[in-house]
Scaffold this motif. Structure first.
Motif, PDB file in Angstrom:
ATOM      1  N   LEU A  15       0.790  -1.226   0.000  1.00  0.00           N
ATOM      2  CA  LEU A  15       0.000   0.000   0.000  1.00  0.00           C
ATOM      3  C   LEU A  15       0.818   1.270   0.000  1.00  0.00           C
ATOM      4  CD1 LEU A  15      -2.670  -1.044   2.681  1.00  0.00           C
ATOM      5  CD2 LEU A  15      -3.053  -0.866   0.221  1.00  0.00           C
ATOM      6  N   VAL A  16       2.137   1.163   0.240  1.00  0.00           N
ATOM      7  CA  VAL A  16       2.949   2.357   0.396  1.00  0.00           C
ATOM      8  C   VAL A  16       4.144   2.333  -0.547  1.00  0.00           C
ATOM      9  CG1 VAL A  16       2.272   2.606   2.814  1.00  0.00           C
ATOM     10  CG2 VAL A  16       4.354   1.340   2.236  1.00  0.00           C
ATOM     11  N   PHE A  17       4.885   3.451  -0.546  1.00  0.00           N
ATOM     12  CA  PHE A  17       6.023   3.604  -1.458  1.00  0.00           C
ATOM     13  C   PHE A  17       7.353   3.661  -0.707  1.00  0.00           C
ATOM     14  CE2 PHE A  17       2.275   6.158  -2.615  1.00  0.00           C
ATOM     15  CZ  PHE A  17       1.843   5.462  -3.721  1.00  0.00           C
ATOM     16  N   PHE A  18       7.328   3.318   0.583  1.00  0.00           N
ATOM     17  CA  PHE A  18       8.517   3.408   1.414  1.00  0.00           C
ATOM     18  C   PHE A  18       8.992   2.019   1.808  1.00  0.00           C
ATOM     19  CE2 PHE A  18       5.371   6.708   2.691  1.00  0.00           C
ATOM     20  CZ  PHE A  18       5.952   7.777   2.015  1.00  0.00           C
ATOM     21  N   PRO A  19      10.229   1.904   2.258  1.00  0.00           N
ATOM     22  CA  PRO A  19      10.706   0.613   2.770  1.00  0.00           C
ATOM     23  C   PRO A  19       9.884   0.190   3.979  1.00  0.00           C
ATOM     24  CG  PRO A  19      12.555   2.112   2.388  1.00  0.00           C
ATOM     25  CD  PRO A  19      11.305   2.917   2.248  1.00  0.00           C
ATOM     26  N   VAL A  20       9.557  -1.094   4.044  1.00  0.00           N
ATOM     27  CA  VAL A  20       8.768  -1.647   5.148  1.00  0.00           C
ATOM     28  C   VAL A  20       9.544  -2.790   5.782  1.00  0.00           C
ATOM     29  CG1 VAL A  20       6.636  -2.829   5.811  1.00  0.00           C
ATOM     30  CG2 VAL A  20       6.573  -1.028   4.074  1.00  0.00           C
ATOM     31  N   GLY A  21       9.720  -2.711   7.100  1.00  0.00           N
ATOM     32  CA  GLY A  21      10.364  -3.794   7.847  1.00  0.00           C
ATOM     33  C   GLY A  21       9.364  -4.403   8.800  1.00  0.00           C
ATOM     34  N   GLY A  22       9.411  -5.719   8.962  1.00  0.00           N
ATOM     35  CA  GLY A  22       8.432  -6.355   9.844  1.00  0.00           C
ATOM     36  C   GLY A  22       8.955  -7.648  10.393  1.00  0.00           C
TER      37      GLY A  22
END
Length: 278
Positions: free
Chosen positions: A271-278
């Protein structure tokens, strides 16, 4: 019986070898010479810089130990019996060594915190003197501290700073005493902001991990944290409702904490345009 002859080039000369073994020996000697010459030339400067950097880091660490332990006391000797602190880590990485409190005694935690704050105060005073302006350092953190352990640590007098407890994150943050500023807020860094980080969690059970990440980011003094909690995929409308915050132009990255099947990080990443860490 015929003999295999090989012709090869060494530098500007063509050479003839009567056997494969002598050819291999020549190649081996040539390769060794080239490696020694090329590596010595290309890596010499890098090795020199590395040596200078680590020598400086070790010197800073030793100076901190020396300055903070002038007139060694029983407390100093006790500290050295269970901890070998890395006082130069903040200069190398931008953040001080964190204390993993789980398994440590209250007195060990308090002693380490006080020693780190004393060394940080020395660094800060030296920077102020050398640079001619106020320098600011990050809060020192002790993680995995439950409420009972915090009460025991708080009952021990500390000489070199003020502590604050973040109950949900199970973190103690300590700000070292500062001769130039009586404000002991964690957000006291003079360095420019790194932007905003969104910390999102799927459910209430994930709050401990999410808050540990959020408080650690805030302790840098350079990161604005936006918390989006209880937004798991079981109710997809909740994360959709948070989209304006997730997609805000100031956001640099998103950290997602989710237990069970861990589906939320993948949903947010889509859903987003940024790096995602999980």
């Amino acid at each position: 019986m015929s003999t295999l002859s090989l012709v090869f080039r060494r530098g500007n000369k063509w050479m003839k070898s009567s056997s494969l073994s002598s050819y291999s020996s020549s190649i081996s000697r040539t390769t060794h010479h080239c490696n020694r010459t090329v590596l010595g030339t290309s890596l010499g400067g890098v090795e020199s810089k590395k040596q200078t950097f680590f020598s400086s880091s070790i010197a800073n660490n030793n100076n901190s130990n020396s300055n903070s332990n002038n007139g060694s006391t029983e407390e100093d000797l006790l500290l050295s019996s269970f901890a070998n602190l890395d006082h130069g880590r903040e200069q190398r990485t931008g953040f001080p060594e964190a204390i993993f409190a789980q398994g440590k005694t209250p007195h060990q935690i308090a002693t380490i915190l006080d020693a780190m704050a004393a060394a940080q105060h020395v660094h800060q005073s030296n920077d102020n003197k050398d640079n001619g302006h106020l320098s600011s350092y990050n809060a020192i953190l002790a993680t995995r501290v439950d409420a009972d352990l915090y009460k025991q640590v708080a009952a021990i007098p500390l000489q070199n700073g003020i502590i604050k407890y973040h109950e949900t994150a199970r973190i103690i943050s300590m700000q070292a005493n500062n001769d130039n500023d009586n404000d002991n807020d964690c957000k006291s860094s003079l360095l420019p902001s790194l932007g905003r980080v969104v910390v999102a969690s799927a459910g209430t059970t994930d709050l401990y991990v999410a808050e540990e990440a959020a408080v650690t980011l805030e302790a840098t003094g350079r990161v604005e944290v936006d918390r989006v909690y209880d937004a798991g995929v079981a109710g997809l409308h909740r994360i959709i409702k948070a989209l304006p915050r997730l997609r805000h132009e100031d956001v640099k990255c998103i950290l997602v904490c989710a237990g069970m099947d861990g589906a939320l990080p993948s949903v947010v990443a889509g859903l987003v345009f940024f790096p995602v860490g999980g």
